[in-house]
Design a protein around this motif. Sequence first.
Motif, short mmCIF file in Angstrom:
data_model
loop_
_atom_site.label_atom_id
_atom_site.label_comp_id
_atom_site.label_asym_id
_atom_site.label_seq_id
_atom_site.Cartn_x
_atom_site.Cartn_y
_atom_site.Cartn_z
N HIS A 144 0.85 -1.21 0.00
CA HIS A 144 0.00 0.00 0.00
C HIS A 144 0.88 1.24 0.00
N TYR A 145 0.46 2.24 -0.78
CA TYR A 145 1.27 3.46 -0.87
C TYR A 145 0.73 4.61 -0.02
N ASP A 146 -0.49 4.49 0.50
CA ASP A 146 -1.00 5.56 1.36
C ASP A 146 -0.30 5.50 2.72
N SER A 147 -0.27 6.61 3.41
CA SER A 147 0.21 6.62 4.80
C SER A 147 -0.99 6.88 5.70
N LYS A 148 -0.86 6.46 6.95
CA LYS A 148 -1.97 6.67 7.89
C LYS A 148 -2.07 8.14 8.24
N TYR A 149 -3.30 8.61 8.35
CA TYR A 149 -3.50 10.00 8.75
C TYR A 149 -3.26 10.16 10.25
N PHE A 150 -2.31 11.02 10.60
CA PHE A 150 -2.12 11.43 11.99
C PHE A 150 -2.01 12.96 11.98
N PRO A 151 -2.56 13.62 12.99
CA PRO A 151 -2.32 15.06 13.07
C PRO A 151 -0.82 15.30 13.21
N ARG A 152 -0.33 16.40 12.68
CA ARG A 152 1.11 16.72 12.84
C ARG A 152 1.39 17.06 14.30
N ASP A 153 2.63 16.85 14.71
CA ASP A 153 2.98 17.18 16.10
C ASP A 153 3.26 18.68 16.23
N LYS A 154 3.61 19.11 17.41
CA LYS A 154 3.75 20.56 17.65
C LYS A 154 4.91 21.17 16.88
N HIS A 155 5.82 20.31 16.39
CA HIS A 155 6.93 20.81 15.56
C HIS A 155 6.59 20.75 14.07
N GLY A 156 5.36 20.32 13.77
CA GLY A 156 4.95 20.25 12.36
C GLY A 156 5.38 18.97 11.67
N ARG A 157 5.88 18.01 12.46
CA ARG A 157 6.33 16.75 11.85
C ARG A 157 5.13 15.89 11.46
N ALA A 158 5.21 15.29 10.28
CA ALA A 158 4.13 14.45 9.78
C ALA A 158 4.54 12.98 9.87
N PHE A 159 3.55 12.10 9.84
CA PHE A 159 3.80 10.66 9.80
C PHE A 159 4.12 10.29 8.34
N VAL A 160 5.28 9.63 8.12
CA VAL A 160 5.67 9.30 6.74
C VAL A 160 5.71 7.80 6.47
N GLY A 161 5.45 6.97 7.49
CA GLY A 161 5.30 5.53 7.27
C GLY A 161 6.41 4.91 6.43
N ALA A 162 7.64 4.96 6.94
CA ALA A 162 8.76 4.41 6.17
C ALA A 162 8.61 2.89 5.98
N THR A 163 8.35 2.19 7.08
CA THR A 163 8.12 0.74 6.94
C THR A 163 6.68 0.47 6.49
#
Length: 360
Positions: A144-163
């Motif tokens: 699957h190529y989609d990543s799971k939706y997570f709100p960004r953290d307070k530093h603006g980091r997003a979930f990128v689902g490497a594995t």
Amino acid sequence: MPRSLRRCGLALAVAAGCALALCLLWRGGPAAGRGERGAAPGSELNHKPRSLSSSQLKHLTSQLDLQRLWKTCLQPMLVERYPGSLGNVRVRQFIMEKLRALEASWQVELDAFEDRTPHGMVSFANVVATLDPTATWRLVLACHYDSKYFPRDKHGRAFVGATDSAVPCSILLELVTALDKLLLKARGQGSKITLQLLFFDGEEAFQEWSKTDSLYGARHLAEHMGRAPHLQGITQLQAISLFVLLDLLGAPRPTIQNHFLATAGWFKRLISIEERMHQLSLLQSHSQEQPYFQRDSPYGFIEDDHTPFLRKGVPVLHLIATPFPRVWHTLEDTEANLHPPTVENLSKILAAFLAEYLWL
Ligand SMILES: [Zn+2]
């Protein structure tokens, strides 16, 4: 992310920190041939692999290029790409461009649709790439190529689902790039069996994993393929001789178990390829004591993109690390926490599996 369920007996947590992830132990799972398709095509096809010699194995694995995989396939996918997001559209286009640039001239199609989600109506699109659409049978490799939706953290980091699942997607792209000339040749020879790649959208739940909030792309495509005619009176779904799903790969020291009796023979093939490659010193940072593909493992079942296909009787190999990677569904599932030698080793083992299955 897949969800695990337990059906009988022992409760076995497969992922630390995941209360829902209980592994189902059952003998064999829904065996191929009991689904909507009738007899399993494996029995009609009775397909046998062709073993590679040691020198062929060495030559084949020398075609793989970890740097190419990492820089030109993996890194461009390490962005937020939940369904409906700009990153999702860009990664999908990137995958299609990569496939269309290959010499073997793949047929690349989109299976686009809309579905209702806890976030409202969302557009999804699976990428379906077929090497030779006129071949009767298809070995499917999927992720699957989609990543799971997570709100960004307070530093603006997003979930990128490497594995989860950028690495599996990049392994598939590297395999068809490294084997491009061999696949072109196989296509020209009019083999009865060909390769099909499925890149699913919407594997992840937007909120809580449920029957309706998960596996959006796989459910849609299995339904479509079950109706779409192929050749000789069989559907596209019935043309799948084996469905190999990759998920949650790229972290160090993965262990991968077999989940289905129906495909145990193909799983043993992976075990023996790994052993042979280890003996030939073709694997880096690899322990013979703890191989990836586990010999004495329980038959379990974990819900994932293969589930809608399995329920329709398609023979499945589910190549997923259990326990799940430590970084699973955290913002730490990043490039920095991947283990490049593991990614390379898994790519080599799968390249050999492909070459033996397709007689390349
Ligand atoms: Zn996930």
